[in-house]
Design an enzyme around this catalytic site. Structure first.
Site, mmCIF file in Angstrom:
data_model
loop_
_atom_site.group_PDB
_atom_site.id
_atom_site.type_symbol
_atom_site.label_atom_id
_atom_site.label_comp_id
_atom_site.label_asym_id
_atom_site.label_seq_id
_atom_site.Cartn_x
_atom_site.Cartn_y
_atom_site.Cartn_z
ATOM 1 N N LYS A 136 -13.613 -0.928 5.459
ATOM 2 C CA LYS A 136 -14.219 -1.667 4.362
ATOM 3 C C LYS A 136 -15.222 -2.709 4.822
ATOM 4 C CE LYS A 136 -10.377 0.006 2.359
ATOM 5 N NZ LYS A 136 -9.431 0.886 3.081
ATOM 6 N N TRP B 258 0.854 -1.180 0.000
ATOM 7 C CA TRP B 258 0.000 0.000 0.000
ATOM 8 C C TRP B 258 0.892 1.231 0.000
ATOM 9 C CZ3 TRP B 258 -2.177 2.775 4.747
ATOM 10 C CH2 TRP B 258 -3.163 3.700 4.375
ATOM 11 N N ASP C 293 -0.931 -6.311 8.792
ATOM 12 C CA ASP C 293 -1.901 -5.271 8.439
ATOM 13 C C ASP C 293 -3.144 -5.993 7.922
ATOM 14 O OD1 ASP C 293 -1.871 -2.290 6.269
ATOM 15 O OD2 ASP C 293 -3.412 -3.157 7.563
#
Lengths: 411, 439
Positions: B288, B171, B252
């Protein structure tokens, strides 16, 4: 197996939260919490502002609203209306398009963003040596915010005169005169925390004169606008005056107290710069800092404030709610002062009514504070700071008598 | 000095002569104390480069083509291309509103009901770590805030090693976050552009060379940006190797539930590593999987040696958090806690997460089917093999540029598309465009 964190020491707890914890665990039915800075009603209860309840219902009922990401700098309607609150609707700086804003997580978040920006871009690049001056005393977190942002030199400027229980103007001006050029000064816009002692208009203008002449950076912390006098404009006088004086400055705003939105973390960093181009570049760099800290700010609280500030009837209702809170505080001040006077408590107690905002620096010393806590279950900060909101018509007699007893018996 | 002189050749009250004299003054006095009419404190502040991902959305907004598609930012969209507020979220909000709660400050570490449930969700209800109290879980400002607190914590207390190893690619925001916190960034091989899949051997090779005690970042599931996840047998070997190398594991997990549709399956790697004795640190996001993007709901967990260590670590996390934002926002955490702690809402949530993941999987299948229909002879298997919100198409920057310019399909230059932006309504057009630029 050896742990990677074997050497991590236990940190001392943050004082104000530990105080609240101790209060919670105290079984004494007469206990009073004069510690943490949150408004309480006369029943000693938290108060969700009526206008907030109203707007929350509007939000829940509005099916067009969702939980999508806000832009990095926050909700645009919030940022602009929040800045208007600080600077005034008709602020020349706003009209000249030289005001920008960053929605942040509470006043703390706004201070943090401002500090991080200044460390990177002010007085040279990544200059951690620029002295940062905070008032003596000040909100204890000011020190940590600037230190953690990388500033190596966070110093006190004279502010509170313990002997005369008022502003040490000469000391303050003296420190302004001797501070290295370009030093950053954190100024409390109104209702100084913890002393409740604000400069008068004339005194503010003296401060401004020195700061302008010596090229010192103005960083206002405005956590109590509306709460001090009950009037938003009156409480913003210093901030607005400095803008008229032509300063480029930061103003960290909190809506925790004046909207009672403590846990929604609603804050705004207002930036006043020379012109629109400077604002644009500053904001572009703020985005970079926001992105590596929290990406984008929480939407609920900002939405609530934006709706309130942008609708005439809601705005009027809010101002009224703010006045309600400020008036109760003023009433408690007058009441406490009168009672101490009636009791003949040694010392002078005028400072209680002269001081302004949520807090009062009683002048009680650490030994006396300890006595109040241990013997009377009245919880206040070691500095002698009390939260006036913790006083109610029901407990004020007990508190007054306890202060009297403490002052008489403990030196 | 030349620039300064150029700046002063501007109309100003003080005029030419003053400018000349002033430039001489500057030559003699380096301190930057220009008079007000000329200067700003911020004259030297450069314009920051636009954020690559958000820049995509901005460009999309400006496009007037009615067929435009936004495959940039990773926010879920329903089959009509609209943001989706989960039904369990609306129900939780109604429940919360009815309770008339106050707005008092949360503790620095956040809402207890939330942090407990957050840890259970990741580690499993019966996890020994939770039972023995040897984890500390704090509420954070979504995933970013969690990573930042973690980075700050490691920077301050993990003094034996300054290096954080990220998978290649990772990311985009990982790098600046760790760098800003004072850590150094390195990388290990991860994505294989030849197969658009996992370069398992490459990863093992690189990991075997990582110096002891370094921090290794692992994406728990639905790797961002590639969508390429290791298989369980591969995770096992990685766990083994990481233990041999004595590395500190930073997981993560931003997509639990979103990847396979099953929250336990998606947390499998995290739980396996813990079982194998890794005391991990973990970032979680509810942006999300609960659609709570703007409410900023996340958690940061440190798995410690024992409960006593957890207490010490907790005290230090609070010291880190206080000067950043004092305490976290209530709204989103309250919603998440309500869902996680109310059995029928929890059940409903599991169903909705499953539904979102399923729609993504269906779109992947539809995209490949449509590409075949268009006549593409390229191997698009990776579109189906990859998992989660993102797909690394394998498109090159020039192809991406064409796709954007000629078809108004917006995506990041690295060829990443957000599958959430694909709908049954636009998948045909998307296939047309991709085929056109790749044939």
């Amino acid at each position: 197996i050896m742990s990677l964190f074997g050497e991590v020491p236990q940190a001392t707890p943050v004082a104000v939260f530990k105080l609240s914890n101790d209060f919670k665990e105290d079984p004494n039915p007469m206990k009073v919490n004069l510690g943490v800075g949150a408004y309480r009603t006369d029943e000693g209860q938290p108060w969700v502002l009526p206008v907030v309840k109203k707007v929350e219902k509007l939000i829940v009922a509005d099916n067009r609203l969702n939980h999508e990401y806000l832009p990095i700098l926050g909700l645009p309607e919030f940022r602009s209306s929040a800045s208007k609150i600080a600077l005034g609707e008709d602020s020349p700086a706003i009209q000249e398009s030289r005001v920008g804003a960053v929605q942040c997580l509470g006043g703390t978040g706004a201070l943090k963003m401002g500090a991080e920006f200044l460390r990177r871009w002010y007085n040279g690049n990544d200059n951690m040596k620029t002295p940062v001056y905070v008032s003596a005393p000040t909100w204890e977190n000011h020190n940590s915010v600037f230190a953690n942002a990388g500033f190596k030199d966070v110093r006190p400027y004279k502010y509170w005169d313990a002997e005369k229980r008022g502003l040490d103007l000469d000391g303050f001006l003296g420190d302004l005169e001797t501070a290295p050029k370009h030093s950053i000064f954190v100024l409390h816009a109104c209702a100084h925390n913890p002393t409740g002692t604000d400069p008068t208009h004339v005194e503010w203008m003296q401060v401004a004169e020195v700061m302008k002449r010596r090229k010192l950076f103005v960083f206002f912390d405005s956590a109590y606008q509306g709460f001090a006098s009950g009037c938003l404009d009156k409480d913003a006088w210093a901030v607005r005056n400095f803008v008229t004086q032509g300063f480029e400055m930061f103003c960290a705003q909190s809506f925790s107290k004046n909207f009672g939105l403590y846990n929604e973390r609603v804050g705004n960093l207002t930036i006043v710069a020379r012109d629109a181009d400077n604002v644009r570049r500053v904001l572009s760099q703020m985005e970079k800092i926001v992105r590596v800290t929290w990406s984008n700010p929480p939407s609920q609280g900002a939405r609530l404030v934006a709706i309130t500030l942008n609708r005439a009837e809601l705005f009027a209702e809010w101002k009224d709610n703010v006045k309600t809170m400020a008036d109760r505080v003023l009433l408690m001040r007058a009441s406490l002062q009168a009672k101490l006077q009636a009791l003949g408590t040694p010392g002078t107690w005028d400072h209680i009514t002269q001081q302004i905002g949520m807090f009062s620096f009683t002048g009680l010393n650490p030994k006396q504070v300890e006595y109040m806590i241990k013997e009377r279950s009245i919880y206040l900060m070691a500095s002698g700071r009390i939260n006036m909101c913790g006083l109610t018509t029901k407990n004020i007699d007990y508190v007054a008598k306890s202060i009297h007893e403490t002052v008489v018996n403990v030196q | 000095l030349a620039n300064v002189i150029a700046d002063f050749i501007m109309p100003c009250e003080a005029g030419w002569l003053f400018s000349v004299i002033y430039c001489l003054y500057l030559l003699l006095d380096v301190s930057i104390s220009l008079p007000d009419c000329f200067s700003s404190w911020w004259s030297e502040v450069q314009m920051g480069p636009p954020d690559p991902i958000l820049g995509v959305s901005e460009a999309y907004k400006r496009d007037t083509n009615p067929k435009k598609i936004n495959l940039g930012v990773g926010a879920y969209r329903d089959d009509q291309g609209k943001p989706y507020v989960l039904s369990c979220v609306r129900k939780a909000e109604a429940q919360i509103a009815a309770k008339k709660l106050d707005k008092e400050y949360l503790a620095i570490g956040g809402l207890g009901d939330f942090t407990k449930a957050c840890a259970k969700l990741a580690l499993g209800d019966d996890n020994e770590v939770i039972k023995s109290g040897r984890n500390i879980t704090v509420q954070t400002i979504s995933g970013t805030g969690s990573l930042r607190i973690g980075a700050n914590f490691l920077s301050r207390f993990h003094t034996e090693a300054r290096d954080v190893y990220l998978p290649k690619p990772s990311w985009g925001n990982h790098t600046p976050i760790f760098r800003d916190a004072g850590m150094q960034l390195k990388a290990y091989t991860y994505y294989d552009p030849k197969t658009c899949g996992f370069d398992f051997q490459g990863a093992l090779n690189d990991i075997s060379k990582i110096p002891e005690k370094s921090v290794i970042m692992l994406h728990a599931c639905a790797h961002n940006p590639t969508g390429v996840d290791p298989r369980p047998e591969q995770w096992k070997e990685i766990a083994d190797l990481v233990k041999k190398r004595n590395l500190l594991v930073f997981f993560d997990m931003a997509y639990q539930g979103f990847a396979s549709g099953d929250i336990d399956r998606d947390a499998w790697a995290v739980r396996y590593f813990i079982e194998q004795g890794h005391n991990i640190v973990l970032s979680q996001s509810f942006a999300k999987n609960m659609g709570l993007y703007g409410e900023r709901v996340g958690g940061f967990t440190v798995v410690c040696k024992d409960a006593e260590e957890a207490k010490r670590v907790e005290s230090q996390l609070k010291i880190l958090i206080r000067p950043i934002y004092s305490n976290p926002p209530m709204n989103g955490a309250r919603i998440a806690a309500t869902i996680l702690n109310t059995p029928d809402l929890y059940k409903e949530w599991l169903g909705e997460v499953h539904g979102m993941a399923n729609r993504i999987i269906t779109m992947r299948e539809l995209l490949v089917a449509n590409l075949k229909k268009e006549g593409s002879t390229r191997n698009w298997k990776h579109v189906i093999d990859q998992i989660g919100m993102f797909c690394f198409t394998g498109l090159k920057p020039e192809q991406v540029e064409r796709l954007t310019k000629e078809f108004s399909v917006y995506m990041t230059k690295d060829g990443r598309i957000s599958m959430a932006g694909v709908t049954s309504g636009n998948v045909g057009y998307l296939a047309q465009g991709i085929h056109a630029v790749t044939k």
